[in-house]
Design a protein around this motif. Structure first.
Motif, short mmCIF file in Angstrom:
data_model
loop_
_atom_site.label_atom_id
_atom_site.label_comp_id
_atom_site.label_asym_id
_atom_site.label_seq_id
_atom_site.Cartn_x
_atom_site.Cartn_y
_atom_site.Cartn_z
N SER A 78 0.83 -1.21 0.00
CA SER A 78 0.00 0.00 0.00
C SER A 78 0.87 1.27 0.00
N VAL A 79 2.09 1.16 0.53
CA VAL A 79 3.00 2.31 0.51
C VAL A 79 3.37 2.63 -0.94
N GLY A 80 3.67 1.60 -1.72
CA GLY A 80 3.98 1.81 -3.14
C GLY A 80 2.81 2.39 -3.91
N HIS A 81 1.60 1.89 -3.61
CA HIS A 81 0.41 2.42 -4.29
C HIS A 81 0.17 3.88 -3.91
N ALA A 82 0.35 4.19 -2.66
CA ALA A 82 0.14 5.57 -2.21
C ALA A 82 1.17 6.51 -2.82
N LEU A 83 2.42 6.08 -2.88
CA LEU A 83 3.44 6.93 -3.49
C LEU A 83 3.22 7.07 -5.00
N GLY A 84 2.75 6.01 -5.63
CA GLY A 84 2.42 6.10 -7.06
C GLY A 84 1.25 7.04 -7.31
N ALA A 85 0.24 6.98 -6.44
CA ALA A 85 -0.91 7.88 -6.58
C ALA A 85 -0.51 9.33 -6.31
N TRP A 86 0.49 9.54 -5.50
CA TRP A 86 0.98 10.89 -5.21
C TRP A 86 1.85 11.40 -6.35
N MET A 87 2.66 10.53 -6.93
CA MET A 87 3.61 10.96 -7.96
C MET A 87 2.98 10.95 -9.35
N GLY A 88 1.95 10.16 -9.58
CA GLY A 88 1.32 10.08 -10.89
C GLY A 88 0.81 11.41 -11.42
N PRO A 89 0.03 12.17 -10.67
CA PRO A 89 -0.43 13.46 -11.18
C PRO A 89 0.71 14.45 -11.44
N ILE A 90 1.75 14.38 -10.66
CA ILE A 90 2.90 15.27 -10.88
C ILE A 90 3.57 14.93 -12.21
N ALA A 91 3.79 13.64 -12.44
CA ALA A 91 4.41 13.22 -13.70
C ALA A 91 3.52 13.55 -14.90
N ALA A 92 2.22 13.33 -14.77
CA ALA A 92 1.30 13.65 -15.86
C ALA A 92 1.28 15.15 -16.13
N PHE A 93 1.29 15.94 -15.08
CA PHE A 93 1.29 17.39 -15.26
C PHE A 93 2.55 17.84 -15.98
N VAL A 94 3.69 17.31 -15.62
CA VAL A 94 4.94 17.69 -16.28
C VAL A 94 4.91 17.28 -17.74
N LEU A 95 4.44 16.05 -18.03
CA LEU A 95 4.42 15.58 -19.41
C LEU A 95 3.44 16.36 -20.28
N LEU A 96 2.35 16.83 -19.70
CA LEU A 96 1.35 17.57 -20.48
C LEU A 96 1.59 19.07 -20.48
N ALA A 97 2.14 19.59 -19.40
CA ALA A 97 2.28 21.04 -19.28
C ALA A 97 3.46 21.58 -20.08
N VAL A 98 4.53 20.86 -20.18
CA VAL A 98 5.71 21.38 -20.89
C VAL A 98 5.40 21.65 -22.37
N PRO A 99 4.80 20.73 -23.11
CA PRO A 99 4.45 21.07 -24.50
C PRO A 99 3.40 22.18 -24.58
N GLY A 100 2.47 22.19 -23.64
CA GLY A 100 1.45 23.24 -23.65
C GLY A 100 2.03 24.62 -23.42
N VAL A 101 2.95 24.73 -22.51
CA VAL A 101 3.56 26.03 -22.23
C VAL A 101 4.40 26.49 -23.41
N SER A 102 5.13 25.58 -24.04
CA SER A 102 5.93 25.99 -25.19
C SER A 102 5.03 26.42 -26.34
#
Length: 118
Positions: A78-102
Motif C-alpha cells: 500500500s505504501v507503493g500504491h500511495a506513493l504512485g498515486a501521489w507521484m502520478g499526477p505530478i508526472a502527468a502534469f509535467v508531461l502535459l504542461a511542458v508542451p502546452g507552455v511551449s
C-alpha cells in the motif's frame, strides 16, 4: 635608446571622430551597492526560508506516508500504491504542461508584438 615621440601620435584622426565627446552637465556619482542588511529585508528572509524548507518537506512525504500506512496496519504494497498515486499526477502534469507552455509561448509571440522590437 629612448623614443622621444609623444604617446598617441600614431593614432589616426578618424578614431577621434568616432568616439563621442563627453556629454555636458553635472556628473552623477555611481550609486553604492546596497548593504547586506538592505538585501535581507523581512520579505526576502521569509521567501528564502520558505524556499529552503520546502525541499525538506517534499522529501518527508514518502517517510510520512510509509510510517502512517504501516502504523495503521496496512501491507507494505500500500505504501507503493500511495506513493504512485501521489507521484502520478505530478508526472502527468509535467508531461502535459511542458508542451502546452511551449505552444502557448509560441502563440503569444505571434499574436502580440514584442515591445522591444519597436
Amino acid at each position: 635608446m629612448t623614443d622621444k615621440s609623444p604617446i598617441g601620435q600614431d593614432i589616426p584622426e578618424a578614431v577621434h571622430e568616432i568616439l563621442p565627446a563627453a556629454a555636458p552637465g553635472p556628473r552623477v556619482p555611481p550609486r553604492a551597492a546596497p548593504s547586506v542588511a538592505a538585501r535581507w529585508d523581512h520579505d526576502f528572509r521569509l521567501f528564502f526560508t520558505a524556499r529552503t524548507v520546502a525541499p525538506f518537506g517534499d522529501g518527508m512525504v514518502a517517510v510520512a506516508l510509509a510510517a502512517g500506512l504501516l502504523g495503521a496496519g496496512r501491507p507494505a504494497s500500500s505504501v507503493g500504491h500511495a506513493l504512485g498515486a501521489w507521484m502520478g499526477p505530478i508526472a502527468a502534469f509535467v508531461l502535459l504542461a511542458v508542451p502546452g507552455v511551449s505552444r502557448l509561448r509560441r502563440i503569444r509571440s505571434e499574436s502580440w508584438p514584442d515591445p522591444c522590437e519597436g
